[in-house]
Motif scaffolding. Structure first.
Motif, PDB file in Angstrom:
ATOM      1  N   PHE A 136       0.881  -1.361  -0.167  1.00  0.00           N
ATOM      2  CA  PHE A 136       0.051   0.209  -0.363  1.00  0.00           C
ATOM      3  C   PHE A 136       0.943   0.910  -0.283  1.00  0.00           C
ATOM      4  CE2 PHE A 136      -3.062   3.197   0.874  1.00  0.00           C
ATOM      5  CZ  PHE A 136      -3.425   3.763   1.356  1.00  0.00           C
ATOM      6  N   ILE A 137       0.628   2.173  -0.803  1.00  0.00           N
ATOM      7  CA  ILE A 137       1.544   3.182  -1.141  1.00  0.00           C
ATOM      8  C   ILE A 137       0.198   4.318  -1.068  1.00  0.00           C
ATOM      9  CG2 ILE A 137       2.897   4.970  -2.443  1.00  0.00           C
ATOM     10  CD1 ILE A 137       4.472   2.187  -3.402  1.00  0.00           C
ATOM     11  N   LYS A 138       0.598   5.557   0.155  1.00  0.00           N
ATOM     12  CA  LYS A 138      -0.690   6.123   0.518  1.00  0.00           C
ATOM     13  C   LYS A 138      -0.143   7.350  -0.348  1.00  0.00           C
ATOM     14  CE  LYS A 138      -3.111   8.445   4.068  1.00  0.00           C
ATOM     15  NZ  LYS A 138      -3.548   8.427   5.349  1.00  0.00           N
ATOM     16  N   SER A 139       0.899   8.127  -1.277  1.00  0.00           N
ATOM     17  CA  SER A 139       0.971   9.448  -1.530  1.00  0.00           C
ATOM     18  C   SER A 139       0.537   8.503  -3.344  1.00  0.00           C
ATOM     19  CB  SER A 139       2.294   8.949  -1.290  1.00  0.00           C
ATOM     20  OG  SER A 139       2.843   7.940  -2.181  1.00  0.00           O
ATOM     21  N   LYS A 140       0.929   7.495  -3.576  1.00  0.00           N
ATOM     22  CA  LYS A 140       0.443   7.090  -4.813  1.00  0.00           C
ATOM     23  C   LYS A 140      -0.991   6.908  -5.393  1.00  0.00           C
ATOM     24  CE  LYS A 140       4.621   6.207  -6.737  1.00  0.00           C
ATOM     25  NZ  LYS A 140       6.271   5.657  -7.096  1.00  0.00           N
ATOM     26  N   PHE A 141      -1.584   6.424  -3.814  1.00  0.00           N
ATOM     27  CA  PHE A 141      -3.093   5.781  -3.935  1.00  0.00           C
ATOM     28  C   PHE A 141      -2.968   3.882  -4.791  1.00  0.00           C
ATOM     29  CE2 PHE A 141      -5.999   9.376  -1.888  1.00  0.00           C
ATOM     30  CZ  PHE A 141      -4.832   9.807  -2.478  1.00  0.00           C
ATOM     31  N   SER A 142      -2.321   3.330  -4.473  1.00  0.00           N
ATOM     32  CA  SER A 142      -1.764   2.933  -5.409  1.00  0.00           C
ATOM     33  C   SER A 142      -1.732   1.073  -3.854  1.00  0.00           C
ATOM     34  CB  SER A 142      -0.353   2.034  -5.855  1.00  0.00           C
ATOM     35  OG  SER A 142       0.855   2.248  -5.048  1.00  0.00           O
ATOM     36  N   PHE A 143      -1.798   0.062  -5.014  1.00  0.00           N
ATOM     37  CA  PHE A 143      -1.898  -1.215  -3.873  1.00  0.00           C
ATOM     38  C   PHE A 143      -1.310  -2.471  -4.986  1.00  0.00           C
ATOM     39  CE2 PHE A 143      -2.503  -3.523  -0.279  1.00  0.00           C
ATOM     40  CZ  PHE A 143      -3.231  -4.639  -0.131  1.00  0.00           C
ATOM     41  N   ASN A 144      -0.515  -2.227  -5.285  1.00  0.00           N
ATOM     42  CA  ASN A 144      -0.280  -2.861  -6.012  1.00  0.00           C
ATOM     43  C   ASN A 144       0.670  -4.812  -5.466  1.00  0.00           C
ATOM     44  OD1 ASN A 144      -0.048  -1.625  -7.866  1.00  0.00           O
ATOM     45  ND2 ASN A 144       1.431  -1.810  -8.449  1.00  0.00           N
ATOM     46  N   LEU A 145      -0.282  -5.468  -6.469  1.00  0.00           N
ATOM     47  CA  LEU A 145       0.056  -7.463  -5.696  1.00  0.00           C
ATOM     48  C   LEU A 145       1.133  -8.041  -6.751  1.00  0.00           C
ATOM     49  CD1 LEU A 145      -1.180  -9.643  -4.682  1.00  0.00           C
ATOM     50  CD2 LEU A 145      -2.479  -9.965  -7.137  1.00  0.00           C
ATOM     51  N   ARG A 146       2.197  -8.434  -5.993  1.00  0.00           N
ATOM     52  CA  ARG A 146       3.035  -9.126  -6.427  1.00  0.00           C
ATOM     53  C   ARG A 146       3.379 -10.425  -5.544  1.00  0.00           C
ATOM     54  NH1 ARG A 146       5.507  -4.411  -4.322  1.00  0.00           N
ATOM     55  NH2 ARG A 146       6.277  -5.016  -2.455  1.00  0.00           N
ATOM     56  N   LYS A 147       4.137 -11.381  -6.603  1.00  0.00           N
ATOM     57  CA  LYS A 147       4.574 -12.540  -6.671  1.00  0.00           C
ATOM     58  C   LYS A 147       5.940 -12.977  -7.362  1.00  0.00           C
ATOM     59  CE  LYS A 147       3.286 -17.523  -5.939  1.00  0.00           C
ATOM     60  NZ  LYS A 147       2.031 -18.337  -5.946  1.00  0.00           N
ATOM     61  N   PRO A 148       7.065 -12.908  -6.852  1.00  0.00           N
ATOM     62  CA  PRO A 148       8.119 -12.970  -7.371  1.00  0.00           C
ATOM     63  C   PRO A 148       8.033 -14.081  -7.887  1.00  0.00           C
ATOM     64  CG  PRO A 148       8.088 -13.723  -4.343  1.00  0.00           C
ATOM     65  CD  PRO A 148       6.469 -13.557  -4.880  1.00  0.00           C
ATOM     66  N   SER A 149       7.813 -15.956  -8.698  1.00  0.00           N
ATOM     67  CA  SER A 149       7.629 -16.502  -9.238  1.00  0.00           C
ATOM     68  C   SER A 149       5.980 -17.231  -8.971  1.00  0.00           C
ATOM     69  CB  SER A 149       8.935 -17.672  -8.557  1.00  0.00           C
ATOM     70  OG  SER A 149       8.410 -19.077  -9.288  1.00  0.00           O
ATOM     71  N   VAL A 150       5.459 -17.454 -10.571  1.00  0.00           N
ATOM     72  CA  VAL A 150       4.527 -17.408 -10.589  1.00  0.00           C
ATOM     73  C   VAL A 150       4.043 -18.818 -10.525  1.00  0.00           C
ATOM     74  CG1 VAL A 150       3.346 -15.416 -11.360  1.00  0.00           C
ATOM     75  CG2 VAL A 150       4.249 -16.674 -13.015  1.00  0.00           C
ATOM     76  N   GLN A 151       3.401 -20.233 -10.738  1.00  0.00           N
ATOM     77  CA  GLN A 151       3.373 -21.061 -11.058  1.00  0.00           C
ATOM     78  C   GLN A 151       2.498 -21.052 -12.402  1.00  0.00           C
ATOM     79  OE1 GLN A 151       2.526 -22.932  -6.861  1.00  0.00           O
ATOM     80  NE2 GLN A 151       4.632 -23.827  -6.539  1.00  0.00           N
ATOM     81  N   TRP A 152       1.856 -22.426 -12.788  1.00  0.00           N
ATOM     82  CA  TRP A 152       0.338 -22.880 -13.496  1.00  0.00           C
ATOM     83  C   TRP A 152      -0.440 -22.377 -12.483  1.00  0.00           C
ATOM     84  CZ3 TRP A 152      -2.961 -26.772 -13.493  1.00  0.00           C
ATOM     85  CH2 TRP A 152      -3.647 -26.017 -14.556  1.00  0.00           C
ATOM     86  N   SER A 153      -0.394 -23.270 -11.696  1.00  0.00           N
ATOM     87  CA  SER A 153      -2.186 -23.006 -10.657  1.00  0.00           C
ATOM     88  C   SER A 153      -1.923 -21.805 -10.199  1.00  0.00           C
ATOM     89  CB  SER A 153      -2.038 -23.651  -9.210  1.00  0.00           C
ATOM     90  OG  SER A 153      -0.213 -23.301  -9.149  1.00  0.00           O
ATOM     91  N   ASP A 154      -1.235 -20.812 -10.575  1.00  0.00           N
ATOM     92  CA  ASP A 154      -1.675 -18.781 -10.498  1.00  0.00           C
ATOM     93  C   ASP A 154      -2.765 -18.302 -11.058  1.00  0.00           C
ATOM     94  OD1 ASP A 154       1.536 -18.356  -9.162  1.00  0.00           O
ATOM     95  OD2 ASP A 154      -0.409 -19.317  -7.531  1.00  0.00           O
ATOM     96  N   THR A 155      -2.885 -19.914 -12.937  1.00  0.00           N
ATOM     97  CA  THR A 155      -3.911 -18.842 -13.241  1.00  0.00           C
ATOM     98  C   THR A 155      -5.381 -19.336 -12.775  1.00  0.00           C
ATOM     99  OG1 THR A 155      -2.669 -20.480 -15.214  1.00  0.00           O
ATOM    100  CG2 THR A 155      -5.181 -19.912 -15.485  1.00  0.00           C
ATOM    101  N   ALA A 156      -5.682 -17.338 -13.442  1.00  0.00           N
ATOM    102  CA  ALA A 156      -7.006 -16.678 -12.795  1.00  0.00           C
ATOM    103  C   ALA A 156      -6.957 -15.708 -12.619  1.00  0.00           C
ATOM    104  CB  ALA A 156      -7.085 -17.391 -11.404  1.00  0.00           C
TER     105      ALA A 156
END
Lengths: 113, 124
Positions: free
Chosen positions: A67-87
């Motif tokens: 959460f970056i309040k000054s940017k009104f942002s809430f970006n989602l991250r994952k270092p290494s995705v897997q096939w099962s993250d398809t969604a």
């Protein structure tokens, strides 16, 4: 009016690639922030949420969001995705103490095996 | 974790008939439930907020006489699509907000919505 903007409608990644999904909201007050995931054929599930405290939030399945309040942002991250993250991933915002949740349009993630 | 169920999971009906969809919170009490509609490849659109023991609050553009909502208990809300038409075909999803009245739920949990699996309505 409150709104939630997700920058990417479709993302295609190979397994082990890093993921970052953007989310920006417009609301001047204090908010609660959420990321939900909807796997194919399944219902929405909560990935993580931010109410207060440490702006770096860790959720299930190795996901985190900042959460970056000054940017009104809430970006989602994952270092290494897997096939099962398809969604499909939805960012959502609720006014703190309020009832109404505003959802972003969603980002469809496809991870190639 | 908190579980919300919906019944039926899918329904096919003829144009002009009415369809009732139930939303239940199985292991917690919900003073507030929400009804959403999700069109293919689109996000969830809030239709109405259902408050236990009082009238539902409808979002702009949602016909309250067409989408009847009843929240008679702390664990059950129903959405009735009256005189359904093909354009009402959609995926209807409910969510419930933990009332936190059981004494077992933290304040943080009380501000989280739990979603049902959805009901796919097809009107022929």
């Amino acid at each position: 009016a409150q709104s939630v903007s997700q920058h990417n409608h479709h993302v295609i990644l190979s397994e082990a690639a890093s993921l970052e999904l953007g989310c920006n909201y417009s609301y001047g007050g204090t908010v609660n922030l959420f990321w939900y995931v909807q796997y194919p054929g399944q219902h929405l599930q909560l990935l993580l949420k931010y109410f207060s405290g440490d702006p770096l939030v860790k959720g299930i399945k190795g996901f985190e969001a900042e959460f970056i309040k000054s940017k009104f942002s809430f970006n989602l991250r994952k270092p290494s995705v897997q096939w099962s993250d398809t969604a499909e991933y939805f960012c959502a915002v609720t006014q703190k103490g309020g009832f109404k949740t505003i959802f972003g349009a969603g980002t469809r993630l496809f991870v190639k095996a | 974790g908190a579980v919300v169920s919906q019944h039926p999971s899918w329904v096919i009906c003829k144009s002009g008939t009415s369809v009732k969809i139930e939303c239940r919170s199985l292991d917690f009490q919900a003073t507030t439930m929400f009804w959403y509609r999700q069109f293919p490849k689109q996000s969830l659109m809030l239709m109405a907020t259902s408050n236990e023991g009082s009238k539902a609050t409808y979002e702009q553009g949602v016909e309250k006489d067409k989408f009847l909502i009843n929240h008679a208990s702390l664990t059950l809300s129903t959405l009735t699509v009256t005189s359904a038409h093909p354009e009402d075909s959609s995926f209807y999803i409910c969510s419930a907000r933990d009332a936190g009245v059981s004494g077992k739920t933290s304040v943080i949990s009380a501000d989280t919505q739990y979603f049902g699996p959805g009901t796919r309505l097809t009107v022929l």
